[in-house]
Design a protein around this motif. Structure first.
Motif, mmCIF file in Angstrom:
data_model
loop_
_atom_site.group_PDB
_atom_site.id
_atom_site.type_symbol
_atom_site.label_atom_id
_atom_site.label_comp_id
_atom_site.label_asym_id
_atom_site.label_seq_id
_atom_site.Cartn_x
_atom_site.Cartn_y
_atom_site.Cartn_z
ATOM 1 N N ALA A 22 0.845 -1.189 0.000
ATOM 2 C CA ALA A 22 0.000 0.000 0.000
ATOM 3 C C ALA A 22 0.880 1.238 0.000
ATOM 4 N N ALA A 23 0.571 2.176 -0.884
ATOM 5 C CA ALA A 23 1.355 3.403 -1.005
ATOM 6 C C ALA A 23 0.524 4.599 -0.579
ATOM 7 N N SER A 24 1.185 5.551 0.063
ATOM 8 C CA SER A 24 0.507 6.780 0.458
ATOM 9 C C SER A 24 1.448 7.951 0.255
ATOM 10 N N GLY A 25 0.881 9.105 0.035
ATOM 11 C CA GLY A 25 1.689 10.309 -0.025
ATOM 12 C C GLY A 25 2.004 10.825 -1.409
ATOM 13 N N ARG A 26 1.633 10.073 -2.448
ATOM 14 C CA ARG A 26 1.932 10.537 -3.797
ATOM 15 C C ARG A 26 0.984 9.837 -4.755
ATOM 16 N N THR A 27 0.747 10.470 -5.896
ATOM 17 C CA THR A 27 -0.088 9.829 -6.906
ATOM 18 C C THR A 27 0.535 8.506 -7.305
ATOM 19 N N PHE A 28 -0.151 7.470 -6.990
ATOM 20 C CA PHE A 28 0.361 6.121 -7.154
ATOM 21 C C PHE A 28 0.637 5.790 -8.612
ATOM 22 N N SER A 29 -0.216 6.216 -9.475
ATOM 23 C CA SER A 29 -0.132 5.796 -10.877
ATOM 24 C C SER A 29 1.097 6.356 -11.578
ATOM 25 N N ASN A 30 1.775 7.345 -10.999
ATOM 26 C CA ASN A 30 2.956 7.923 -11.615
ATOM 27 C C ASN A 30 4.246 7.229 -11.202
ATOM 28 N N LEU A 31 4.163 6.260 -10.355
ATOM 29 C CA LEU A 31 5.338 5.591 -9.838
ATOM 30 C C LEU A 31 5.648 4.310 -10.603
ATOM 31 N N ASN A 32 6.931 4.023 -10.734
ATOM 32 C CA ASN A 32 7.379 2.701 -11.161
ATOM 33 C C ASN A 32 7.562 1.876 -9.887
ATOM 34 N N ALA A 53 3.748 2.979 -17.078
ATOM 35 C CA ALA A 53 3.158 2.754 -18.400
ATOM 36 C C ALA A 53 2.515 1.382 -18.507
ATOM 37 N N GLY A 54 2.604 0.601 -17.445
ATOM 38 C CA GLY A 54 1.984 -0.710 -17.453
ATOM 39 C C GLY A 54 2.897 -1.842 -17.870
ATOM 40 N N ILE A 55 4.146 -1.540 -18.201
ATOM 41 C CA ILE A 55 5.106 -2.563 -18.614
ATOM 42 C C ILE A 55 5.554 -3.365 -17.395
ATOM 43 N N THR A 56 5.629 -4.665 -17.559
ATOM 44 C CA THR A 56 6.064 -5.529 -16.467
ATOM 45 C C THR A 56 7.327 -6.298 -16.845
ATOM 46 N N HIS A 57 8.121 -6.599 -15.846
ATOM 47 C CA HIS A 57 9.304 -7.436 -16.007
ATOM 48 C C HIS A 57 9.367 -8.389 -14.819
ATOM 49 N N TYR A 58 9.872 -9.585 -15.089
ATOM 50 C CA TYR A 58 10.001 -10.585 -14.036
ATOM 51 C C TYR A 58 11.396 -11.187 -14.052
ATOM 52 N N ALA A 59 11.859 -11.565 -12.889
ATOM 53 C CA ALA A 59 13.081 -12.359 -12.828
ATOM 54 C C ALA A 59 12.791 -13.713 -13.466
ATOM 55 N N ASP A 60 13.795 -14.283 -14.109
ATOM 56 C CA ASP A 60 13.593 -15.577 -14.762
ATOM 57 C C ASP A 60 13.117 -16.637 -13.769
#
Length: 121
Positions: A22-32, A53-60
Motif C-alpha cells: 500500500a502506497a501513500s503520499g503521492r499519486t500512485f499511478s505515476n510511480l514505477n 506505463a503498465g510494462i512488467t518485467h520478471y526475474a527468470d
C-alpha cells in the motif's frame, strides 16, 4: 511516499500467497513499482516490476509463477505468487521510483519494510 508491505506467511511448497504493498503520499499511478527479495545469507535480488506505463518485467526464476499488478484506485500493488518453492523463501520488499528503475535496487526512491515469506518443503 510511504510503502507498507503485507501478506507474507508460511506456506507449503506448491501453495500460493498474495503480497500487497500500500502506497501513500503521492499519486500512485505515476510511480514505477516492484518487488525485491532477500534470503538469509544472500544478496537482495529483483523479483518483479510494473512501470507507470503498465510494462512488467520478471526475474527468470519467477516467470510463469508470479504476477505483479496494481490497483490505482486503492494505491496498492500486488504480487500473486503461485507454485511456491522453498527457494522462494525470503523477506520481500516493495520499492518505488518516481522516474526510473534499477534492477539492482540501488538508488530507488522509496522502500517499504519487508514481509517474510517462508515456503516449507
Amino acid at each position: 511516499v510511504q510503502l507498507q508491505a503485507s501478506g507474507g506467511g508460511l506456506v507449503q511448497a506448491g501453495g500460493s500467497l498474495r503480497l500487497s504493498c500500500a502506497a501513500s503520499g503521492r499519486t500512485f499511478s505515476n510511480l514505477n513499482m516492484g518487488w525485491f527479495r532477500q534470503a538469509p545469507g544472500k544478496e537482495r535480488e529483483f523479483v518483479a516490476t510494473i512501470w507507470s506505463a503498465g510494462i512488467t518485467h520478471y526475474a527468470d526464476s519467477v516467470k510463469g509463477r508470479f504476477t505483479i499488478s496494481t490497483d490505482n484506485a486503492n494505491n496498492t500493488m500486488y504480487l500473486q505468487m503461485n507454485s511456491l518453492e522453498p527457494k522462494d523463501t525470503a523477506v520481500y520488499y516493495c520499492a518505488a521510483d518516481r522516474t526510473g528503475w534499477t534492477f539492482s535496487g540501488f538508488g530507488m526512491d522509496y522502500w517499504g519494510k519487508g514481509t517474510q515469506v517462508t515456503v516449507s518443503s
